[in-house]
Scaffold this active site. Structure first.
Site, PDB file in Angstrom:
ATOM      1  N   GLU A 157       0.797  -1.239   0.000  1.00 45.67           N
ATOM      2  CA  GLU A 157       0.000   0.000   0.000  1.00 45.67           C
ATOM      3  C   GLU A 157       0.828   1.287   0.000  1.00 45.67           C
ATOM      4  O   GLU A 157       0.543   2.219   0.746  1.00 45.67           O
ATOM      5  CB  GLU A 157      -0.958  -0.004   1.200  1.00 45.67           C
ATOM      6  CG  GLU A 157      -1.909  -1.183   1.191  1.00 45.67           C
ATOM      7  CD  GLU A 157      -2.942  -1.153   2.316  1.00 45.67           C
ATOM      8  OE1 GLU A 157      -2.855  -0.291   3.200  1.00 45.67           O
ATOM      9  OE2 GLU A 157      -3.837  -2.015   2.302  1.00 45.67           O
ATOM     10  N   ASN A 193       2.170  -5.100  -3.273  1.00 39.16           N
ATOM     11  CA  ASN A 193       0.760  -5.392  -2.989  1.00 39.16           C
ATOM     12  C   ASN A 193       0.010  -4.095  -2.698  1.00 39.16           C
ATOM     13  O   ASN A 193       0.504  -3.234  -1.966  1.00 39.16           O
ATOM     14  CB  ASN A 193       0.713  -6.311  -1.749  1.00 39.16           C
ATOM     15  CG  ASN A 193      -0.647  -6.954  -1.496  1.00 39.16           C
ATOM     16  OD1 ASN A 193      -1.213  -7.586  -2.381  1.00 39.16           O
ATOM     17  ND2 ASN A 193      -1.178  -6.785  -0.294  1.00 39.16           N
ATOM     18  N   HIS A 206     -10.401  -5.934  -2.566  1.00 42.29           N
ATOM     19  CA  HIS A 206     -11.479  -5.717  -1.588  1.00 42.29           C
ATOM     20  C   HIS A 206     -12.589  -4.965  -2.328  1.00 42.29           C
ATOM     21  O   HIS A 206     -12.521  -3.750  -2.495  1.00 42.29           O
ATOM     22  CB  HIS A 206     -10.977  -4.878  -0.405  1.00 42.29           C
ATOM     23  CG  HIS A 206      -9.938  -5.572   0.412  1.00 42.29           C
ATOM     24  ND1 HIS A 206     -10.213  -6.716   1.140  1.00 42.29           N
ATOM     25  CD2 HIS A 206      -8.630  -5.300   0.636  1.00 42.29           C
ATOM     26  CE1 HIS A 206      -9.109  -7.107   1.774  1.00 42.29           C
ATOM     27  NE2 HIS A 206      -8.137  -6.276   1.474  1.00 42.29           N
ATOM     28  N   GLU A 230      -6.282 -10.549  -1.457  1.00 40.45           N
ATOM     29  CA  GLU A 230      -7.104 -10.338  -0.250  1.00 40.45           C
ATOM     30  C   GLU A 230      -8.583 -10.267  -0.616  1.00 40.45           C
ATOM     31  O   GLU A 230      -9.332  -9.426  -0.100  1.00 40.45           O
ATOM     32  CB  GLU A 230      -6.676  -9.046   0.466  1.00 40.45           C
ATOM     33  CG  GLU A 230      -5.210  -9.025   0.852  1.00 40.45           C
ATOM     34  CD  GLU A 230      -4.789  -7.775   1.628  1.00 40.45           C
ATOM     35  OE1 GLU A 230      -5.657  -7.013   2.091  1.00 40.45           O
ATOM     36  OE2 GLU A 230      -3.568  -7.566   1.752  1.00 40.45           O
ATOM     37  N   ASP A 260     -12.361 -10.110  -1.053  1.00 39.61           N
ATOM     38  CA  ASP A 260     -13.672 -10.172  -0.385  1.00 39.61           C
ATOM     39  C   ASP A 260     -14.592  -9.204  -1.105  1.00 39.61           C
ATOM     40  O   ASP A 260     -14.141  -8.227  -1.704  1.00 39.61           O
ATOM     41  CB  ASP A 260     -13.597  -9.913   1.133  1.00 39.61           C
ATOM     42  CG  ASP A 260     -12.850  -8.657   1.543  1.00 39.61           C
ATOM     43  OD1 ASP A 260     -12.667  -7.744   0.703  1.00 39.61           O
ATOM     44  OD2 ASP A 260     -12.455  -8.568   2.725  1.00 39.61           O
TER      45      ASP A 260
HETATM   46  C1  XIL Z   1      -6.603  -6.227   8.031  1.00 34.49           C
HETATM   47  C2  XIL Z   1      -6.959  -7.389   8.929  1.00 34.49           C
HETATM   48  O1  XIL Z   1      -7.845  -8.227   8.239  1.00 34.49           O
HETATM   49  C3  XIL Z   1      -7.582  -6.911  10.220  1.00 34.49           C
HETATM   50  O2  XIL Z   1      -7.730  -7.989  11.127  1.00 34.49           O
HETATM   51  C4  XIL Z   1      -6.699  -5.835  10.859  1.00 34.49           C
HETATM   52  O3  XIL Z   1      -7.359  -5.316  11.979  1.00 34.49           O
HETATM   53  C5  XIL Z   1      -6.400  -4.725   9.870  1.00 34.49           C
HETATM   54  O4  XIL Z   1      -5.808  -5.278   8.719  1.00 34.49           O
HETATM   55  N1  XIL Z   1      -5.022  -4.468   3.530  1.00 34.49           N
HETATM   56  C6  XIL Z   1      -4.074  -5.341   3.986  1.00 34.49           C
HETATM   57  C7  XIL Z   1      -4.407  -6.263   5.107  1.00 34.49           C
HETATM   58  O5  XIL Z   1      -2.995  -5.435   3.393  1.00 34.49           O
HETATM   59  O6  XIL Z   1      -3.293  -6.530   5.912  1.00 34.49           O
HETATM   60  C8  XIL Z   1      -5.523  -5.718   5.952  1.00 34.49           C
HETATM   61  O7  XIL Z   1      -5.869  -6.694   6.919  1.00 34.49           O
HETATM   62  C9  XIL Z   1      -6.703  -5.325   5.095  1.00 34.49           C
HETATM   63  C10 XIL Z   1      -6.334  -4.254   4.109  1.00 34.49           C
END
Ligand code: XIL
Length: 349
Positions: free
Chosen positions: A166, A209, A246, A274, A276
């Protein structure tokens, strides 16, 4: 796909064995009905095309039998959800804690699953002792020491590392976001991190990432693309781009597959890291998986948790299993998009 490889699968109908034998004997698929054996789990189905299907795992849930039951059955890759982040692994300078991350890695190894490393350099979940450093030499030394110590701990056991997470800003700038790393070390901190990572574990794939780099025309996507292009042109080590994915209820943007292929065309793998999707529409999930399946260098997909109740977005029910551990409609959509046939609609042999 090599038909012999398919023969190794469980639940192979006899007709499929015969069909495969015909294929091998004649070397042609002509007139042979499609009786390809279908796997019945996400990981096994993804493996048929040489891909992995993973999930984020939380060490604190490994005592939950429903959770570990699904984890062991469905997935062939895991990503520690929080346990490898800086605040977990080096909460104070030089003092490392690997207990929870070890639990996840050892469990995955015992189950025969591969592991993604997440993440080495990130502005978030970063302890205050790092974010308050103002001296460039100090911060460079601290960053390199963190990368080498964490990577060495798991050397040979991580298939891909999110080396930097990020780093790009949201909005129209296409530039890096402000962070202690960018502000104290300059834009070159990313290159520095990747070079240190490569020399520490040359066998691991090194990924950049980020989120909101799925829509091809977004300035943030373009910024990340230019960085990867520049790294490849100058020989800075980078092997993969992780697109977090996401998504809102509509799923991926229409250009998602274009984005995946454009990154891949630079000579890197792409991974959905990641995934969802708010409300988990089966169509939105299928579109996401299909985009990956259509890009040869899209090597794997990770969903960000198992049951809706495990999700960081639990209010949006964005995952493939409900809170009781039952498969949701999106599960079958994903299995189908991976090339499989959900059990309920499986053809009789
Ligand atoms: C999130 C986790 O799922 C949570 O449990 C935590 O509180 C915050 O981080 N981007 C990422 C992940 O790269 O590491 C994050 O994970 C979600 C957004």
């Amino acid at each position: 796909m090599n038909p012999l490889k398919r023969l190794g699968l469980r639940r192979t109908p006899v007709t499929s064995l015969l069909a495969a034998a015909v294929l091998v004997a004649t070397g042609t698929a002509a007139a042979v009905p499609d009786t390809t054996p279908r796997a019945s789990t996400l990981g096994a189905q993804a493996a048929q095309s040489g891909r992995y299907f993973g999930t984020a795992v939380a060490a604190g849930k490994l005592g939950d039998g429903t959770y570990t039951g699904i984890l062991g059955r469905e997935f062939n890759s895991v990503t520690p959800e929080n346990e490898m982040k800086w605040d977990a692994t080096e909460p104070s300078r030089g003092s490392f804690n690997f207990g929870p991350a070890d639990q996840i890695v050892n469990g995955a190894t015992a189950r025969g699953q591969r592991v993604r490393g997440h993440t080495l350099v990130w502005h978030s979940q970063l302890p205050g002792w790092v974010s308050s450093i103002r001296d460039a030499n100090t911060l460079r030394g601290v960053m390199n020491h963190h990368i080498t110590t964490v990577m060495n701990r798991y050397k040979g056991r991580i298939h891909s590392w999110d080396v930097v997470n990020e780093a790009f800003a949201d909005g129209p700038s296409g530039q890096l976001r402000s962070s202690v790393f960018r502000d104290v070390l300059g834009d070159g901190f990313i290159e520095q991190a990747f070079r240190t990572a490569r020399s520490t574990d040359p066998a691991a794939k090194l990924c950049y990432n980020d989120y909101n780099i799925e829509n091809w025309n977004d300035a943030k996507t373009q910024g990340a693309y230019r960085m990867v292009r520049d790294f490849k042109a100058r020989g800075v080590p980078i092997d993969c781009v992780g697109l977090q994915a996401h998504f809102g209820a509509g799923g991926p943007p229409a250009s998602f597959q274009t984005t995946l292929s454009n990154f891949a065309a630079l000579g890197v793998d792409v991974q959905i890291t990641e995934l969802d999707i708010a409300q988990a529409s089966p169509t939105a999930y299928a579109n996401t998986v299909r985009a990956c399946m259509n890009v040869a260098r899209c090597t794997g997909i990770t969903v960000w948790g198992i049951r809706d109740s495990d999700s960081w977005r639990s209010g949006e029910n964005p995952l493939l299993f409900d809170r009781n551990g039952n498969k949701k409609p999106a599960y079958n959509a994903v299995l189908t998009a991976l090339g499989g046939t959900p059990a309920a609609t499986r053809r009789a042999p």
